[in-house]
Design a protein around this motif. Structure first.
Motif, PDB file in Angstrom:
ATOM      1  N   UNK A 137       0.823  -1.206   0.000  1.00 49.85           N
ATOM      2  CA  UNK A 137       0.000   0.000   0.000  1.00 49.85           C
ATOM      3  C   UNK A 137       0.862   1.263   0.000  1.00 49.85           C
ATOM      4  N   UNK A 138       1.852   1.327   0.901  1.00 48.16           N
ATOM      5  CA  UNK A 138       2.601   2.573   1.029  1.00 48.16           C
ATOM      6  C   UNK A 138       3.611   2.775  -0.094  1.00 48.16           C
ATOM      7  N   UNK A 139       4.301   1.714  -0.504  1.00 44.33           N
ATOM      8  CA  UNK A 139       5.347   1.885  -1.512  1.00 44.33           C
ATOM      9  C   UNK A 139       4.794   1.948  -2.937  1.00 44.33           C
ATOM     10  N   UNK A 140       3.773   1.154  -3.223  1.00 43.19           N
ATOM     11  CA  UNK A 140       3.238   1.092  -4.589  1.00 43.19           C
ATOM     12  C   UNK A 140       1.942   1.890  -4.705  1.00 43.19           C
ATOM     13  N   UNK A 141       1.039   1.724  -3.726  1.00 48.39           N
ATOM     14  CA  UNK A 141      -0.231   2.446  -3.762  1.00 48.39           C
ATOM     15  C   UNK A 141      -0.082   3.938  -3.535  1.00 48.39           C
ATOM     16  N   UNK A 142       0.904   4.338  -2.728  1.00 42.27           N
ATOM     17  CA  UNK A 142       1.173   5.759  -2.423  1.00 42.27           C
ATOM     18  C   UNK A 142      -0.124   6.525  -2.131  1.00 42.27           C
ATOM     19  N   UNK A 143      -0.843   6.127  -1.080  1.00 47.33           N
ATOM     20  CA  UNK A 143      -2.147   6.735  -0.813  1.00 47.33           C
ATOM     21  C   UNK A 143      -2.051   8.197  -0.386  1.00 47.33           C
ATOM     22  N   UNK A 144      -3.064   8.956  -0.825  1.00 47.13           N
ATOM     23  CA  UNK A 144      -3.194  10.348  -0.416  1.00 47.13           C
ATOM     24  C   UNK A 144      -4.575  10.538   0.186  1.00 47.13           C
ATOM     25  N   UNK A 217      -6.738   3.802  -6.099  1.00 55.12           N
ATOM     26  CA  UNK A 217      -5.822   2.705  -5.744  1.00 55.12           C
ATOM     27  C   UNK A 217      -6.640   1.420  -5.706  1.00 55.12           C
ATOM     28  N   UNK A 218      -6.144   0.402  -6.377  1.00 57.18           N
ATOM     29  CA  UNK A 218      -6.782  -0.921  -6.318  1.00 57.18           C
ATOM     30  C   UNK A 218      -5.752  -1.914  -5.813  1.00 57.18           C
ATOM     31  N   UNK A 238      -4.280   5.985 -11.628  1.00 55.92           N
ATOM     32  CA  UNK A 238      -4.539   4.982 -10.584  1.00 55.92           C
ATOM     33  C   UNK A 238      -3.307   4.104 -10.392  1.00 55.92           C
ATOM     34  N   UNK A 239      -3.150   3.602  -9.165  1.00 49.69           N
ATOM     35  CA  UNK A 239      -2.046   2.691  -8.842  1.00 49.69           C
ATOM     36  C   UNK A 239      -2.620   1.342  -8.416  1.00 49.69           C
ATOM     37  N   UNK A 240      -1.997   0.271  -8.893  1.00 54.42           N
ATOM     38  CA  UNK A 240      -2.480  -1.082  -8.592  1.00 54.42           C
ATOM     39  C   UNK A 240      -1.337  -1.909  -8.006  1.00 54.42           C
ATOM     40  N   UNK A 267      -5.320   5.763 -19.335  1.00 54.01           N
ATOM     41  CA  UNK A 267      -5.484   6.412 -18.041  1.00 54.01           C
ATOM     42  C   UNK A 267      -4.167   6.570 -17.269  1.00 54.01           C
ATOM     43  N   UNK A 268      -3.046   6.250 -17.903  1.00 56.94           N
ATOM     44  CA  UNK A 268      -1.724   6.379 -17.261  1.00 56.94           C
ATOM     45  C   UNK A 268      -1.681   5.633 -15.925  1.00 56.94           C
ATOM     46  N   UNK A 269      -2.128   4.387 -15.953  1.00 56.32           N
ATOM     47  CA  UNK A 269      -2.227   3.568 -14.736  1.00 56.32           C
ATOM     48  C   UNK A 269      -0.892   2.871 -14.464  1.00 56.32           C
ATOM     49  N   UNK A 270      -0.534   2.783 -13.193  1.00 59.93           N
ATOM     50  CA  UNK A 270       0.631   2.008 -12.772  1.00 59.93           C
ATOM     51  C   UNK A 270       0.156   0.712 -12.119  1.00 59.93           C
TER      52      UNK A 270
END
Length: 332
Positions: A137-144, A217-218, A238-240, A267-270
């Motif tokens: 979650x923190x390293x890849x999802x990078x939640x805000x 984030x998914x 979005x980050x997955x 959508x420039x998704x990661x």
């Protein structure tokens, strides 16, 4: 001294059954210098173990036929010829044998501090699942704060932690799980803002209702049709974090689904796959973050505890039928 051991007896095709396991009695060898005699207390069962039953290259080597199954085990030191360990110490190893007692080198495990949490928690929220949630979650999802986080497999060992961490970081959190009881639990006990039963006839529509502002984030623990439905609602950038694909672990042919690359491009998704041992050098950081939250009650955790060493095969197979809430462990 003879002890029971669970041996990997056959490679399955599709969903495994109890025939892939065999109970054997084995003689414990004498201790050599550097060896430790351990007695198993708690045994972890995890979805990744299904992949190790296949004879294919992966991030963990395949289980060896006619050798004991292995996985995360919390154990007590009975006797030691390694100066780092004394009788009575509680230890944890990620790849220890499924045996009631065993002799193994002291470099295969480490002591754990049971003042932080009960011993079994080091197989769950302070072990592989909790650390998986933290780093993914923190390293890849990078939640805000203010973003929408969707978690599949939300009532599982990883998903419960992801959802709670997301809430603490200010996200709107939506869980996906497989029973109405789990849906209620996610909202009433774990603070999820919304939850969706993936057995609903139109899953994509229900996810849309639960996520009116789209999905930022998914956290994907499941894959398959659940992920297909989520993809319809992803936002730009979005980050997955790609953590698990349990929906396909027992497939006997290559699953076919929508082509996701056009959506990711537009959508420039990661999307980034990861396994927790990628972060092995940072495990202490993860435990330092999680342990105070657990001790203060700000981070809750559920265990499904199965009693009896002989129940290990049933417990593992139960994961694929959704019989666990939170972390599934076996108490010897």
């Amino acid at each position: 001294m003879k002890v029971k051991q669970i041996t990997f007896a056959a490679r399955p095709s599709g969903l495994p059954d109890v025939s892939v396991f065999r109970f054997d009695e084995v003689e414990l060898p004498p201790l050599q210098e550097g060896d430790v005699h351990l007695k198993g207390l708690y045994y972890s069962v995890d979805p990744y173990m299904r992949g190790r039953m296949n004879d294919v290259k992966s991030y963990s080597p395949p289980f060896r036929l006619e050798q004991p199954m292995e996985g995360g085990v919390v154990a007590e030191v009975v006797e030691s010829k390694d100066s780092r360990f004394r009788p009575g110490d509680t230890v944890l190893g990620p790849y220890l044998p499924w045996a009631q007692e065993f002799v193994i080198g002291g470099d295969k495990f480490q002591k754990i501090d049971t003042s932080l949490a009960p011993p079994s928690y080091f197989l769950g929220i302070l072990g592989m699942p909790g650390l998986t949630a933290y780093f993914g979650l923190l390293d890849i999802g990078k939640p805000k704060a203010g973003e929408t986080l969707v978690v599949s497999g939300a009532a599982g060992a990883v998903g419960l932690v992801v959802g709670q961490l997301g809430k603490q970081l200010g996200c709107r959190v939506v869980g996906i799980a497989g029973t109405d009881d789990k849906i209620r639990m996610l909202k009433e006990e774990y603070g999820f803002d919304e939850a969706v039963n993936y057995h609903t006839p139109d899953l994509a529509a229900e996810i849309g209702k639960a996520c009116p502002d789209g999905i930022d984030i998914y956290f994907d623990n499941v894959g398959g049709k659940v992920t297909d439905a989520v993809f319809k609602h992803l936002n730009f950038f979005a980050r997955i974090p790609l953590c698990g694909q349990i929906s396909s672990y027992n497939a006997t042919s290559e699953p076919v689904g929508p082509r996701i690359q056009p959506v990711m491009l537009t959508l420039s998704i990661l999307m980034q796959g990861f396994i927790v041992r990628n972060y092995g050098a940072r495990f202490a950081e993860g435990i330092q973050y999680l342990a105070p939250l657990v001790k203060s009650g700000k981070l809750k955790f559920t265990e499904t505890v199965v009693e009896g060493f002989e129940k290990l095969p049933d417990a593992l197979l139960g994961l694929f039928a959704g019989k666990n809430t939170g972390k599934m462990i076996v108490k010897a």
